[in-house]
Enzyme design. Structure first.
Site, PDB file in Angstrom:
ATOM      1  N   ASN A   9       9.974  -3.921   5.653  1.00  0.00           N
ATOM      2  CA  ASN A   9       9.599  -4.071   6.500  1.00  0.00           C
ATOM      3  C   ASN A   9      10.009  -6.100   7.227  1.00  0.00           C
ATOM      4  O   ASN A   9       9.522  -6.544   6.538  1.00  0.00           O
ATOM      5  CB  ASN A   9       8.545  -4.396   6.558  1.00  0.00           C
ATOM      6  N   TRP A  10      10.609  -5.642   7.913  1.00  0.00           N
ATOM      7  CA  TRP A  10      11.071  -7.355   8.341  1.00  0.00           C
ATOM      8  C   TRP A  10       9.775  -8.488   9.126  1.00  0.00           C
ATOM      9  O   TRP A  10      10.202  -9.251   9.234  1.00  0.00           O
ATOM     10  CB  TRP A  10      12.178  -6.988   9.839  1.00  0.00           C
ATOM     11  N   LYS A  11       8.765  -7.695   9.472  1.00  0.00           N
ATOM     12  CA  LYS A  11       7.844  -8.567   9.625  1.00  0.00           C
ATOM     13  C   LYS A  11       8.268  -8.984  11.794  1.00  0.00           C
ATOM     14  O   LYS A  11       9.414  -8.319  12.438  1.00  0.00           O
ATOM     15  CB  LYS A  11       6.644  -9.518   8.613  1.00  0.00           C
ATOM     16  N   HIS A  95      -1.006  -1.575   8.364  1.00  0.00           N
ATOM     17  CA  HIS A  95      -0.827  -3.030   7.670  1.00  0.00           C
ATOM     18  C   HIS A  95      -2.010  -3.800   7.328  1.00  0.00           C
ATOM     19  O   HIS A  95      -2.534  -3.940   8.252  1.00  0.00           O
ATOM     20  CB  HIS A  95       0.499  -3.827   8.166  1.00  0.00           C
ATOM     21  N   GLU A  97      -2.070  -7.299   8.118  1.00  0.00           N
ATOM     22  CA  GLU A  97      -1.209  -8.108   8.696  1.00  0.00           C
ATOM     23  C   GLU A  97      -1.999  -7.603   9.990  1.00  0.00           C
ATOM     24  O   GLU A  97      -2.524  -8.487  11.100  1.00  0.00           O
ATOM     25  CB  GLU A  97       0.107  -8.471   8.225  1.00  0.00           C
ATOM     26  N   GLU A 180      -0.759  -1.863  -1.025  1.00  0.00           N
ATOM     27  CA  GLU A 180      -0.912  -3.229  -0.726  1.00  0.00           C
ATOM     28  C   GLU A 180      -1.304  -4.119  -0.820  1.00  0.00           C
ATOM     29  O   GLU A 180      -2.225  -3.878   0.013  1.00  0.00           O
ATOM     30  CB  GLU A 180       0.251  -3.161   0.848  1.00  0.00           C
ATOM     31  N   GLY A 186       3.386 -11.442   0.458  1.00  0.00           N
ATOM     32  CA  GLY A 186       3.892 -12.934   0.337  1.00  0.00           C
ATOM     33  C   GLY A 186       3.969 -13.944  -0.150  1.00  0.00           C
ATOM     34  O   GLY A 186       3.525 -14.671  -0.030  1.00  0.00           O
ATOM     35  N   SER A 226       5.256  -8.235  -3.207  1.00  0.00           N
ATOM     36  CA  SER A 226       6.364  -9.226  -3.364  1.00  0.00           C
ATOM     37  C   SER A 226       7.025  -8.630  -4.656  1.00  0.00           C
ATOM     38  O   SER A 226       7.480  -8.945  -5.454  1.00  0.00           O
ATOM     39  CB  SER A 226       5.397 -10.530  -4.819  1.00  0.00           C
TER      40      SER A 226
END
Ligand code: 13P
Length: 263
Positions: A9-11, A95, A97, A180, A186, A226
């Site tokens: 997941n490159w975000k 997600h 986020e 997650e 992160g 992570s």
């Protein structure tokens, strides 16, 4: 036997030019014959280029989010139909986020329905993806406060039930769940392997209870938070962890290829 799956997941990272360079390096490093499914989820704008570069490889292209309607007056959103045009195979939904529960920035209740995913909108997205034969990667996980309050299982169970409400087992064989824990995303703090396995096993057991053992056996459950090349092997060797959803470490093509090889 479930094939391992590693998704990057490159975000909100990588321009189209940077994406192309990263994919070219990754393809050179990764073992094309490895028995592991690999998905790269770039930002929307880079999807066509990444897809073009991966066309003759076993690596699939995913997306980081989707809207649930096929078209309409929804400024700024991207529909399942638009992703389908580029053969997107997997889409991340729910997600932390995009649920708006990342860090301390809790979204006010009054705007949650518009700016952050809820279990209801996650459910609509999953339905829209399954209709187009794309695999949802449903993220579930507790915040640090929820963990400390002993609410991990309750939170995850309610996220699973909300997201999968009204769906039939026969639709869900390509469904992927990613555990997650919000506090591990992160932060460099990885969930302890035994604890990650315990929660992933809990998710599998819940799916068995909501549906049946056959589906519980087939659904792939990933760990995310992570993940690095130094911890991937141990995490992915657990009986209920079928691979990883990798953020930061997927941006480094060599590091990501080592993580894929660990699976
Ligand atoms: P990190 O690997 O950067 O912790 O991110 C995990 C994640 O959010 C993947 O979706």
């Amino acid at each position: 036997m479930r094939t391992k799956l590693v998704a990057g997941n490159w975000k909100m990272n990588n321009t189209v030019a940077q994406a192309a360079a990263a994919v070219e390096t990754f393809v050179q490093h990764v073992d094309a014959k490895a028995n592991v499914d690999v998905v790269i989820c770039p930002p929307y704008l880079a999807i066509p280029k990444v897809r073009e570069l991966l066309r003759n490889t076993h690596i699939k292209v995913g997306a980081q989010n989707v809207f649930w309607n096929e078209q309409g007056a929804f400024t700024g959103f991207v529909s399942p139909k638009m992703l389908d045009e580029f053969c997107v195979s997997h889409v991340i939904v729910g997600h932390s986020e995009t649920r708006g529960r990342f860090g301390k920035l809790e979204t006010p209740e009054s705007t949650l329905g518009y700016f952050a995913e809820t279990d209801e909108t996650v459910n609509l997205k999953i339905r829209a993806l399954l209709f187009r034969a794309m695999s949802p990667i449903l993220c579930v996980g507790e915040t640090l406060a929820e963990r400390q309050a002993g609410e991990t299982e309750r939170v995850i169970q309610s996220q699973l039930e909300g997201a999968m409400k009204g769906l039939d087992a026969s639709e869900l064989f390509t469904f992927v769940v990613a555990y997650e824990p919000v506090w591990a995303i992160g932060t460099g703090v990885t969930c302890d392997t035994a604890e990650a396995e315990r929660v992933c096993k809990f998710i599998r057991t819940r799916i068995g209870a909501m549906y049946d053992d056959e589906l519980a056996r087939q659904v792939r459950i990933l760990y995310g938070g992570s993940v690095k090349s130094t911890n991937a092997r141990e995490l992915f060797s657990q009986p209920n962890i079928d691979g990883g959803l990798v953020g930061g470490a997927s941006l480094d093509p060599q590091e990501f290829s080592l993580i894929v090889m660990s699976a």
